[in-house]
Design a protein around this motif. Sequence first.
Motif, PDB file in Angstrom:
ATOM      1  N   LYS A 102      -2.261   9.413  -3.045  1.00  0.00           N
ATOM      2  CA  LYS A 102      -1.686   8.677  -1.921  1.00  0.00           C
ATOM      3  C   LYS A 102      -2.750   8.336  -0.889  1.00  0.00           C
ATOM      4  O   LYS A 102      -2.717   7.265  -0.257  1.00  0.00           O
ATOM      5  N   ARG A 103      -3.725   9.215  -0.715  1.00  0.00           N
ATOM      6  CA  ARG A 103      -4.809   8.934   0.235  1.00  0.00           C
ATOM      7  C   ARG A 103      -5.617   7.728  -0.207  1.00  0.00           C
ATOM      8  O   ARG A 103      -5.988   6.889   0.615  1.00  0.00           O
ATOM      9  N   GLN A 104      -5.894   7.641  -1.499  1.00  0.00           N
ATOM     10  CA  GLN A 104      -6.630   6.489  -2.014  1.00  0.00           C
ATOM     11  C   GLN A 104      -5.845   5.200  -1.791  1.00  0.00           C
ATOM     12  O   GLN A 104      -6.411   4.164  -1.424  1.00  0.00           O
ATOM     13  N   GLU A 105      -4.543   5.276  -2.000  1.00  0.00           N
ATOM     14  CA  GLU A 105      -3.686   4.111  -1.768  1.00  0.00           C
ATOM     15  C   GLU A 105      -3.676   3.738  -0.294  1.00  0.00           C
ATOM     16  O   GLU A 105      -3.701   2.553   0.068  1.00  0.00           O
ATOM     17  N   ARG A 106      -3.658   4.761   0.554  1.00  0.00           N
ATOM     18  CA  ARG A 106      -3.654   4.534   2.002  1.00  0.00           C
ATOM     19  C   ARG A 106      -4.966   3.908   2.462  1.00  0.00           C
ATOM     20  O   ARG A 106      -4.975   3.018   3.315  1.00  0.00           O
ATOM     21  N   VAL A 107      -6.088   4.335   1.898  1.00  0.00           N
ATOM     22  CA  VAL A 107      -7.386   3.746   2.226  1.00  0.00           C
ATOM     23  C   VAL A 107      -7.398   2.262   1.867  1.00  0.00           C
ATOM     24  O   VAL A 107      -7.820   1.414   2.664  1.00  0.00           O
ATOM     25  N   ALA A 108      -6.919   1.935   0.670  1.00  0.00           N
ATOM     26  CA  ALA A 108      -6.874   0.539   0.241  1.00  0.00           C
ATOM     27  C   ALA A 108      -5.960  -0.287   1.144  1.00  0.00           C
ATOM     28  O   ALA A 108      -6.285  -1.423   1.512  1.00  0.00           O
ATOM     29  N   GLU A 109      -4.847   0.309   1.538  1.00  0.00           N
ATOM     30  CA  GLU A 109      -3.909  -0.379   2.434  1.00  0.00           C
ATOM     31  C   GLU A 109      -4.544  -0.661   3.789  1.00  0.00           C
ATOM     32  O   GLU A 109      -4.412  -1.763   4.343  1.00  0.00           O
ATOM     33  N   LEU A 110      -5.256   0.321   4.330  1.00  0.00           N
ATOM     34  CA  LEU A 110      -5.891   0.156   5.638  1.00  0.00           C
ATOM     35  C   LEU A 110      -7.004  -0.880   5.593  1.00  0.00           C
ATOM     36  O   LEU A 110      -7.178  -1.657   6.539  1.00  0.00           O
ATOM     37  N   LEU A 111      -7.753  -0.917   4.517  1.00  0.00           N
ATOM     38  CA  LEU A 111      -8.795  -1.931   4.382  1.00  0.00           C
ATOM     39  C   LEU A 111      -8.176  -3.331   4.371  1.00  0.00           C
ATOM     40  O   LEU A 111      -8.719  -4.264   4.970  1.00  0.00           O
ATOM     41  N   ASP A 112      -7.048  -3.468   3.712  1.00  0.00           N
ATOM     42  CA  ASP A 112      -6.339  -4.755   3.734  1.00  0.00           C
ATOM     43  C   ASP A 112      -5.893  -5.099   5.145  1.00  0.00           C
ATOM     44  O   ASP A 112      -6.023  -6.243   5.599  1.00  0.00           O
ATOM     45  N   ILE A 113      -5.366  -4.113   5.857  1.00  0.00           N
ATOM     46  CA  ILE A 113      -4.830  -4.339   7.204  1.00  0.00           C
ATOM     47  C   ILE A 113      -5.911  -4.846   8.152  1.00  0.00           C
ATOM     48  O   ILE A 113      -5.667  -5.739   8.965  1.00  0.00           O
ATOM     49  N   VAL A 114      -7.120  -4.297   8.038  1.00  0.00           N
ATOM     50  CA  VAL A 114      -8.194  -4.685   8.965  1.00  0.00           C
ATOM     51  C   VAL A 114      -9.035  -5.849   8.447  1.00  0.00           C
ATOM     52  O   VAL A 114     -10.052  -6.205   9.038  1.00  0.00           O
ATOM     53  N   GLY A 115      -8.620  -6.444   7.345  1.00  0.00           N
ATOM     54  CA  GLY A 115      -9.283  -7.652   6.874  1.00  0.00           C
ATOM     55  C   GLY A 115     -10.480  -7.435   5.980  1.00  0.00           C
ATOM     56  O   GLY A 115     -11.345  -8.316   5.870  1.00  0.00           O
ATOM     57  N   LEU A 116     -10.551  -6.276   5.321  1.00  0.00           N
ATOM     58  CA  LEU A 116     -11.630  -6.012   4.367  1.00  0.00           C
ATOM     59  C   LEU A 116     -11.052  -5.916   2.956  1.00  0.00           C
ATOM     60  O   LEU A 116      -9.836  -5.824   2.776  1.00  0.00           O
ATOM     61  N   ASN A 117     -11.930  -5.917   1.959  1.00  0.00           N
ATOM     62  CA  ASN A 117     -11.488  -5.847   0.570  1.00  0.00           C
ATOM     63  C   ASN A 117     -11.371  -4.403   0.107  1.00  0.00           C
ATOM     64  O   ASN A 117     -12.114  -3.525   0.560  1.00  0.00           O
TER      65      ASN A 117
ATOM     66  N   HIS B 246      -6.036  16.639   8.372  1.00  0.00           N
ATOM     67  CA  HIS B 246      -4.668  16.896   8.831  1.00  0.00           C
ATOM     68  C   HIS B 246      -3.689  17.114   7.681  1.00  0.00           C
ATOM     69  O   HIS B 246      -2.478  17.158   7.889  1.00  0.00           O
ATOM     70  N   ASN B 247      -4.250  17.239   6.463  1.00  0.00           N
ATOM     71  CA  ASN B 247      -3.440  17.563   5.287  1.00  0.00           C
ATOM     72  C   ASN B 247      -2.307  16.564   5.078  1.00  0.00           C
ATOM     73  O   ASN B 247      -1.146  16.941   4.852  1.00  0.00           O
ATOM     74  N   LEU B 248      -2.655  15.277   5.165  1.00  0.00           N
ATOM     75  CA  LEU B 248      -1.670  14.229   4.963  1.00  0.00           C
ATOM     76  C   LEU B 248      -1.780  13.675   3.540  1.00  0.00           C
ATOM     77  O   LEU B 248      -2.876  13.329   3.095  1.00  0.00           O
ATOM     78  N   TYR B 249      -0.681  13.625   2.856  1.00  0.00           N
ATOM     79  CA  TYR B 249      -0.581  13.020   1.535  1.00  0.00           C
ATOM     80  C   TYR B 249      -1.370  13.807   0.481  1.00  0.00           C
ATOM     81  O   TYR B 249      -2.173  14.679   0.796  1.00  0.00           O
ATOM     82  N   ASP B 250      -1.141  13.462  -0.772  1.00  0.00           N
ATOM     83  CA  ASP B 250      -1.947  14.011  -1.859  1.00  0.00           C
ATOM     84  C   ASP B 250      -3.126  13.071  -2.117  1.00  0.00           C
ATOM     85  O   ASP B 250      -3.238  12.016  -1.490  1.00  0.00           O
ATOM     86  N   ALA B 251      -3.995  13.459  -3.039  1.00  0.00           N
ATOM     87  CA  ALA B 251      -5.240  12.700  -3.260  1.00  0.00           C
ATOM     88  C   ALA B 251      -4.957  11.256  -3.662  1.00  0.00           C
ATOM     89  O   ALA B 251      -5.625  10.327  -3.190  1.00  0.00           O
TER      90      ALA B 251
END
Length: 319
Positions: free
Chosen positions: A125-140, A118-123
């Motif tokens: 920001k995507r890595q940061e978003r992945v790390a953020e989502l892993l935190d949100i769902v209780g993973l490292n 969906h062409n969201l964010y740059d590369a």
Amino acid sequence: MTDEVLVRADHICKYFKIGGGRMLHAVEDVNLSIHRGETLGLVGESGCGKSTLGRTLMGIYRPTKGRLIYDGKEIDLSNKKERFAFAKKAQIVFQDPYASLDPRMTVGSIIEEGMAIHNLYDAKKRQERVAELLDIVGLNREHANRFPHEFSGGQRQRIGIARALAIEPEFIVCDEPISALDVSIQAQVINLLHDLQKRMGLTYLFIAHDLNIVRYISDRIAVMYLGSVVELASSDELYTNTLHPYSKALLSAVPIPDPQQEAKKQRQIIDGDVPSPINKPHGCAFSSRCPVACEKCRQCAPELKEVKPGHFVACHLVD
């Protein structure tokens, strides 16, 4: 939950061609409204069309008949551009956390894929978003570099939830998200979904077999039988004032934690087999198994009607 309708099924039907000119009627004339911010539970026997309805409401399947209306606008799923735009708003958490994740992709790539499509964010920001989502769902965060086979079932389902959240949808279909998990893990995933809904204002269609879990997480519950909704009410209303004979039989099978109460409970056994969705009977689909069916039930299919505020039933014998 608000009074605003986010998702509406307007006389939705979904049929599948199975050869020889025959059609399998998986979903038959379903009318449902899901309000913004609510959890609508969907229950019924295996094969009743729950998952097919869920996938139709999020655009994986195109309805054979009827209309899918999202936020007041009809979605034309035959229009690729419109379908692509709708996919950003509606996501799904699949039942099997072992089969729903690509074993050849890292967890980070799995979660990031939707953002790239969906062409969201740059590369970065995507890595940061992945790390953020892993935190949100209780993973490292370091789990992003691992592969799905390195995780337990509960952890895989958390990855599936993170993937669904990656493109910031409003509506999520939870297709039996805990049925393949150990009992000890189920509560963790349910609580996670509940917390995410509060934090992000999500709207859920929660499909499940466990009626106790559905009662806990759902604002309203719809009961399906052979492709049709036969009863719809608030969670408490459905459990305290069950009206449809099929719903009564389903709820009578729910175990009670108190052994004394469980011993006193009277089970309502349904005789016979579920009719074929290829050759559906005339009249009410439940009439061949219903203990109180009359001749009218066998001749004429009942409509889902409101018998009291917010409580809908499809039964000729309920006024």
